[in-house]
Design an enzyme around this catalytic site. Structure first.
Site, PDB file in Angstrom:
ATOM      1  N   ASP A 198       0.849  -1.198   0.000  1.00  0.00           N
ATOM      2  CA  ASP A 198       0.000   0.000   0.000  1.00  0.00           C
ATOM      3  C   ASP A 198       0.879   1.240   0.000  1.00  0.00           C
ATOM      4  O   ASP A 198       1.224   1.780   1.054  1.00  0.00           O
ATOM      5  CB  ASP A 198      -1.006   0.009   1.157  1.00  0.00           C
ATOM      6  CG  ASP A 198      -2.179  -0.938   0.897  1.00  0.00           C
ATOM      7  OD1 ASP A 198      -2.194  -1.587  -0.163  1.00  0.00           O
ATOM      8  OD2 ASP A 198      -3.070  -1.009   1.758  1.00  0.00           O
ATOM      9  N   TYR A 201      -1.951   5.131  -2.335  1.00  0.00           N
ATOM     10  CA  TYR A 201      -3.396   5.322  -2.139  1.00  0.00           C
ATOM     11  C   TYR A 201      -3.993   6.233  -3.202  1.00  0.00           C
ATOM     12  O   TYR A 201      -4.996   6.905  -2.970  1.00  0.00           O
ATOM     13  CB  TYR A 201      -3.717   5.831  -0.716  1.00  0.00           C
ATOM     14  CG  TYR A 201      -3.507   4.766   0.332  1.00  0.00           C
ATOM     15  CD1 TYR A 201      -2.229   4.400   0.732  1.00  0.00           C
ATOM     16  CD2 TYR A 201      -4.587   4.086   0.889  1.00  0.00           C
ATOM     17  CE1 TYR A 201      -2.026   3.402   1.664  1.00  0.00           C
ATOM     18  CE2 TYR A 201      -4.385   3.085   1.828  1.00  0.00           C
ATOM     19  CZ  TYR A 201      -3.107   2.751   2.209  1.00  0.00           C
ATOM     20  OH  TYR A 201      -2.905   1.760   3.130  1.00  0.00           O
ATOM     21  N   ASN A 235      -3.349  -4.257  -1.466  1.00  0.00           N
ATOM     22  CA  ASN A 235      -4.600  -4.114  -2.217  1.00  0.00           C
ATOM     23  C   ASN A 235      -4.691  -2.766  -2.934  1.00  0.00           C
ATOM     24  O   ASN A 235      -5.327  -2.671  -3.983  1.00  0.00           O
ATOM     25  CB  ASN A 235      -5.823  -4.318  -1.302  1.00  0.00           C
ATOM     26  CG  ASN A 235      -5.775  -3.456  -0.065  1.00  0.00           C
ATOM     27  OD1 ASN A 235      -4.783  -3.466   0.659  1.00  0.00           O
ATOM     28  ND2 ASN A 235      -6.831  -2.705   0.184  1.00  0.00           N
ATOM     29  N   HIS A 320       1.103  -8.606   2.515  1.00  0.00           N
ATOM     30  CA  HIS A 320       0.309  -7.436   2.885  1.00  0.00           C
ATOM     31  C   HIS A 320      -0.745  -7.755   3.942  1.00  0.00           C
ATOM     32  O   HIS A 320      -0.858  -7.066   4.944  1.00  0.00           O
ATOM     33  CB  HIS A 320      -0.333  -6.811   1.645  1.00  0.00           C
ATOM     34  CG  HIS A 320      -1.022  -5.523   1.962  1.00  0.00           C
ATOM     35  ND1 HIS A 320      -0.344  -4.426   2.441  1.00  0.00           N
ATOM     36  CD2 HIS A 320      -2.326  -5.159   1.923  1.00  0.00           C
ATOM     37  CE1 HIS A 320      -1.193  -3.444   2.670  1.00  0.00           C
ATOM     38  NE2 HIS A 320      -2.411  -3.866   2.369  1.00  0.00           N
ATOM     39  N   HIS A 330     -10.376  -5.839   8.661  1.00  0.00           N
ATOM     40  CA  HIS A 330      -9.768  -6.887   7.837  1.00  0.00           C
ATOM     41  C   HIS A 330      -9.629  -8.189   8.630  1.00  0.00           C
ATOM     42  O   HIS A 330      -8.729  -8.982   8.373  1.00  0.00           O
ATOM     43  CB  HIS A 330      -8.403  -6.448   7.298  1.00  0.00           C
ATOM     44  CG  HIS A 330      -8.446  -5.138   6.577  1.00  0.00           C
ATOM     45  ND1 HIS A 330      -9.268  -4.928   5.506  1.00  0.00           N
ATOM     46  CD2 HIS A 330      -7.783  -3.975   6.780  1.00  0.00           C
ATOM     47  CE1 HIS A 330      -9.113  -3.680   5.073  1.00  0.00           C
ATOM     48  NE2 HIS A 330      -8.214  -3.087   5.832  1.00  0.00           N
ATOM     49  N   HIS A 359      -4.435  -0.673   9.732  1.00  0.00           N
ATOM     50  CA  HIS A 359      -3.733   0.593   9.970  1.00  0.00           C
ATOM     51  C   HIS A 359      -3.504   0.827  11.459  1.00  0.00           C
ATOM     52  O   HIS A 359      -4.079   1.721  12.086  1.00  0.00           O
ATOM     53  CB  HIS A 359      -4.492   1.750   9.325  1.00  0.00           C
ATOM     54  CG  HIS A 359      -4.627   1.549   7.840  1.00  0.00           C
ATOM     55  ND1 HIS A 359      -5.581   2.144   7.075  1.00  0.00           N
ATOM     56  CD2 HIS A 359      -3.897   0.769   6.991  1.00  0.00           C
ATOM     57  CE1 HIS A 359      -5.428   1.760   5.818  1.00  0.00           C
ATOM     58  NE2 HIS A 359      -4.427   0.923   5.738  1.00  0.00           N
TER      59      HIS A 359
HETATM   60 FE   LIG Z   1      -4.183  -2.646   2.639  1.00  0.00          FE
END
Ligand SMILES: [Fe+2]
Ligand SMILES: *[C@@H]1O[C@H](CO)[C@@H](O)[C@H](O)[C@H]1NC(C)=O
Ligand SMILES: *[C@@H]1O[C@H](CO)[C@@H](O)[C@H](O)[C@H]1NC(C)=O
Ligand SMILES: *[C@@H]1O[C@H](CO)[C@@H](O)[C@H](O)[C@H]1NC(C)=O
Ligand SMILES: *[C@@H]1O[C@H](CO)[C@@H](O)[C@H](O)[C@H]1NC(C)=O
Ligand SMILES: *[C@@H]1O[C@H](CO)[C@@H](O)[C@H](O)[C@H]1NC(C)=O
Ligand SMILES: *[C@@H]1O[C@H](CO)[C@@H](O)[C@H](O)[C@H]1NC(C)=O
Length: 468
Positions: A198, A201, A235, A320, A330, A359
């Protein structure tokens, strides 16, 4: 000897309370930090932010970044972007204090995404680097020349110390900038960044505005031009959006960021391995097929037997999406890959697995969940000294903000968790010991908010002490 007096009722109650508290601590796992941070919205830096400034001069190279270019760290891929015209893909480089300049030639290309067309993206590999040697290099030959430097890694071997930085889910917010500054200012100087996915973004903008890939490249250049960043795809690298006709996953990422995947006989840039100093590093792709018989599965199956702990004692895996994550974000997304590969990780005594995606920050105990076979009911992760420690370091500071909602109680496998932005350092001392520390952005540069002595699973399989 006099008989001890019978315990007083108040003492009995107190003892019972202590016992209860102890029991609660034992079955509720590790520490959930009570650190209180300043809660404010995470916002991206504006397009005119200082860190996004375009370097002056006609066709000046921008977004300069380097990564390992072969299996052993004797080659380096230098990448940059020019916008006025293709210009030269030549890199001129030389050893510190040497007047003998060498050149390497590469290639440039562009890509389109919806209505965006990229600048000319150059990738040039320089080879036969001398170990532990500082090099200067120049790009932009023929127009505006810019100079940078790097230090080639030590020769691959079991007892060379080496310090890795760990950053994930960085993005380009004011907090991202703080994370990068804290990494740069950390007195334990990281020599290479293991980036767990990531990056920019850009996909959070309308039509995945790829100009935000360019701003990100300019933002991180102050680190990526001087030390290799080892890339994992997340992702936010997918950029898959059929509604605007973009159906080729990872298009911007793979055009901009190269990996040395062929050197480890991988067939795709998203999973590969490198050796660097005392470490064998395996990079996996959470968003590519990993089921049985898939290319990634076949590659990983063939990869583990190649790991030689006499040469590279430390076995590190990057991915990831985390396998052990106790946040309500997640949750269990990594489960299907864990089911496929965890047995291999335990059998091969992987030392540590670094992931991002969530995060926030979390460090696990050494646990495995490989006993479960659907019918035996043994579905709780158990302490296992052959298993890796799992670290979630997705706390780089991107615009999506912090993951603050945790599962309660804290599961037994979770040793420490905290919703703060930061980065970590994995400092390999020798074949038996590595010192790990996590640094939150609110603290001074030298402060360690979490730390752990890693004992190498191959040479020093003893249980590690917990540092409180
Ligand atoms: Fe991610
Ligand atoms: C980003 O951080 C650097 C280093 O601390 C600082 O010089 C710069 O002004 C910051 N930029 C923004 C937009 O916060
Ligand atoms: C290069 O020169 C600088 C000063 O001129 C010196 O400090 C440094 O040690 C030299 N490096 C090598 C590799 O000789
Ligand atoms: C791309 O499309 C968006 C939305 O229609 C528009 O705002 C933008 O200006 C376009 N960009 C280019 C380079 O044409
Ligand atoms: C890659 O495959 C070639 C051909 O089979 C083999 O010679 C080489 O050793 C392999 N390299 C690695 C790192 O597995
Ligand atoms: C935290 O997550 C749980 C599970 O998804 C949800 O039920 C709960 O409402 C969330 N709490 C907050 C404060 O968002
Ligand atoms: C390895 O490093 C650890 C930690 O610095 C140290 O205690 C130990 O003595 C070192 N081992 C050897 C063989 O040097």
């Amino acid at each position: 000897m006099p008989n001890p007096p019978p315990p007083r009722p108040s003492l009995v109650v107190a003892a019972a309370v202590v016992a209860l508290l102890l029991a609660a601590t034992l079955c509720h796992g590790g520490k959930t930090s009570l650190f209180v941070r300043k809660v404010e919205k995470t916002i991206d830096m504006p397009l005119d932010a200082d860190v996004f400034a375009v370097p002056p001069g006609y066709n000046a190279p921008q977004q300069v970044h380097i990564t390992q270019g072969d299996l052993l760290g004797e080659a380096l891929i230098v990448s940059w972007v020019t916008v006025d015209e293709p210009g030269s893909s030549k890199v001129i480089y030389w050893k510190e204090n040497s007047s003998q300049k060498k050149t390497a030639q590469g290639k440039a290309s562009t890509y389109s995404y919806f209505n965006y067309t990229s600048g000319h993206i150059h990738h040039t590999t320089i080879r036969n680097l001398e170990h532990g040697t500082k090099y200067y290099y120049e790009v932009g030959i023929g127009h505006t020349v810019r100079q940078f430097w790097f230090v080639a890694p030590p020769e691959v071997g079991p007892d060379v110390p080496y310090t890795f930085g760990l950053i994930g889910d960085l993005g380009q917010s004011y907090d991202s900038n703080r994370t990068l500054a804290h990494y740069e200012m950390n007195p334990q100087k990281g020599q290479t960044v293991l980036f767990v996915g990531d990056l920019s973004y850009a996909d959070n903008y309308p039509n995945h505005d790829n100009n935000r890939w360019d701003t990100w490249g300019r933002f991180v250049e102050r680190s990526t031009a001087y030390q290799p960043w080892i890339w994992t795809a997340g992702n936010h690298e997918l950029d898959f959006d059929p509604e605007i006709g973009e159906t080729k996953p990872f298009k911007p990422f793979t055009h901009r960021y190269r990996t040395p995947f062929k050197a480890s006989n991988s067939t795709a840039p998203l999973w590969y391995s490198i050796k660097r100093g005392p470490a064998h590093i395996i990079v996996l792709s959470s968003y590519s097929a990993y089921g049985k018989y898939t290319p990634q599965y076949k590659w990983l199956e063939a990869e583990f037997p190649k790991v030689n702990r006499a040469e590279t004692p430390w076995l590190i895996v990057m991915m990831h999406s985390p396998w052990y994550n106790s946040y309500n974000y997640h949750y269990m997304e990594g489960e299907s890959m864990r089911v496929m590969y965890e047995t291999w990780f335990v059998q091969n005594k992987v030392d540590v697995v670094f992931a991002g995606h969530v995060h926030a920050y979390e460090r696990s105990e050494r646990v495995s969940n490989i006993a479960y076979n659907v019918v035996n009911g043994m579905c709780t992760p158990e302490i296992d000294q052959s298993a890796p420690v799992y670290i979630t370091i997705g706390d780089g500071g991107n615009l999506e903000g912090l993951a603050t909602n945790m599962t309660k109680p804290q599961p037994k496998y979770s040793a420490y968790r905290e919703a703060s932005f930061g980065h970590a350092i994995f400092d390999i001392k020798n074949r038996t010991h590595a010192y790990y520390s996590w640094h939150r952005n609110q603290d001074g540069y030298a402060v360690e908010a979490d730390r752990h002595w890693f004992y190498n699973r191959y040479y020093n399989a003893a249980e590690e002490p917990s540092i409180v």
